[in-house]
Write a protein that holds these residues in place. Structure first.
Motif: not given
Length: 462
Positions: A63-70, A79-81, A114-122, A130-133
């Protein structure tokens, strides 16, 4: 700036610290199953789910990769790290919102952290990291109509079938006991698409109350009262026999109830043929619609039954415009084995076709599933066949095998399956609560094409 839209490119100079992008996705069984197959991780972890916990959590990284790539930075990104921490396992049904936010930039290297965070419906955090590109210096030039070989496959076979219905008169259709929201919506959607003219057969007060509660417009529907499901099935069959209805559509009654009225000797809609079911599959990466028969009605068909099953499916394929469909008669192996009855049936059916006893089709068998659908598999096994790798119709040995094939294609391959019953005086549209709008419309379109092909004099053009 925050975005949650389609694919766009943000060049390094256009990106500012604090920019963010999000993607929301509900995790399905199919997502985990396909990911498990891709990585060869088929071991159940718990609750009978596919894939280990590691495989499931890798979806978060995707999911992170999809955002960074699109979206941020988008196409052209290198994509670096990536470093991610999973606070709990990802599970089927999770409605996950993944967000990346620009923390820092380096003009010398065009690096973006970039800071990355994933939350659920609650709003509970499922994953963070963290991701680096390396952001693109300019927007990449994309060829019109170009497709990356790893992009999701286009699935347009149903759209092509529905396009064939343009200009055809909508078919008056008796909708049998539409007393659930799904069945009522299916009828109204098909009417709105110009495919059918619905005649709703069932308890009128209940149907109107359901329509009001669910805000369903019945303006294009006629109602015929019937107190219960059995009476609705009887009335719908009578409407067909009188000529008022040209199709049947199953509502919320059990399939056995409507079939019982169709096959009733004195008052039903029987013909000289045995009735059978066809799934019309739209399968990613398969070049054309594929008919699977019979995976729903005939449990252990005899050779005689299979002749009718094939003829029914061939007639349906003719309605699609296939003059001589390729029919693969399936078994576990592609060689005749006296100990496997389905190989004997397949060989007999093939020989019957060669001698003209089953006309207007190219039939071969026995064929295993792989060499019926893959020319490469057929070549590896040295098969010389006009059907292998190019099948339009798969004839399964029995209902169990057919149902397994259909569900495997639906769950793992992401295929859609429209369904109708043929072999009676009119086709029967079968819809399910789990069907998408697209599949429901495809089922109706297939039935409309069939009735126009087999009974053209009974319908008028628009």
């Amino acid at each position: 700036m925050k975005t949650n839209g389609a694919a766009t490119t943000r060049t390094f100079d256009e990106i500012a610290v604090g920019d963010s992008a999000s993607l929301t996705r509900t995790i399905r069984y199919e997502d985990i199953a396909q990911f498990s197959v891709l990585f060869g991780d088929l071991n159940p972890a718990d609750l009978g789910l596919p894939g280990t916990l590691a495989i499931r959590n890798m979806l978060g990284g995707v999911l992170v990769s999809a955002i960074l790539g699109t979206r941020l930075p988008g196409p052209g990104t290198v994509y670096v790290a990536q470093s991610l921490q999973f606070l709990r396992q990802i599970a089927i049904g999770d409605a996950l919102t993944t967000t990346v936010t620009v923390r820092e930039k380096d003009a010398a290297t065009r690096a973006v952290v970039l800071d990355c965070v994933c939350v659920d419906g609650a709003e509970s955090t499922v994953m963070m990291g963290v991701a680096e590109v390396i952001a693109p210096a300019e927007t990449p030039a994309l060829r019109t109509g170009a497709r990356n070989e790893f992009s999701p496959p286009r699935r347009e076979r149903y759209e092509q079938l529905m396009a064939r219905c343009q200009g055809l008169a909508p078919a008056p259709t008796a909708v049998v006991y539409p007393c659930s929201e799904a069945s009522l919506v299916a009828a109204v959607e098909a009417a709105s698409a110009g495919l059918i003219l619905p005649i709703l057969v069932g308890p009128e007060a209940r149907i109107r109350a359901l329509a009001s509660q669910s805000e369903i417009d019945l303006a294009k529907c006629e109602l015929v009262a019937a107190p219960h499901s059995q009476a609705a099935a009887e009335t719908a069959v009578a409407l067909v026999k009188s000529g008022k209805a040209k199709l049947l559509m199953k509502g919320s009654l059990h399939t056995d109830e409507i079939l019982a009225e169709i096959v009733r000797k004195d008052s039903g809609l029987r013909t000289a043929r045995r009735i059978s079911h066809c799934f019309i599959m739209d399968i990613p990466h398969y070049e054309k619609p594929l008919i699977i028969t019979d995976a729903a009605i005939n449990i252990y068909p005899t050779l005689e039954d299979k002749i009718d099953i094939i003829r029914n499916a061939v007639d349906l394929a003719h309605a699609f415009g296939l003059r001589k469909p390729r029919v693969a008669v399936l078994s576990a192996v592609e060689t005749v084995n006296p100990k496997i009855m389905s190989t004997l049936d397949a060989a007999a059916l093939s020989k019957m076709a060669d001698r003209g006893q089953i006309a207007d089709a190219i039939i071969d068998g026995p064929l295993a599933l792989d060499n019926a659908m893959s020319e490469e598999a057929a070549n590896i096994k040295g098969l010389s066949s006009a059907v292998a790798g190019r099948a339009d119709i798969l004839v399964v040995p029995d209902l169990e095998a057919g149902n397994i094939i259909y569900k495997y294609m639906s769950v793992v391959s992401g295929a859609d399956g429209a369904g109708i019953v043929v072999g009676a005086k009119v086709p029967v549209i079968l819809t399910s609560r789990a069907d998408s709008i697209r599949t429901r419309l495809a089922s109706s379109a297939v039935a409309v094409l069939y009735v126009h092909a087999t009974q053209p004099s009974t319908l008028t053009e628009r």
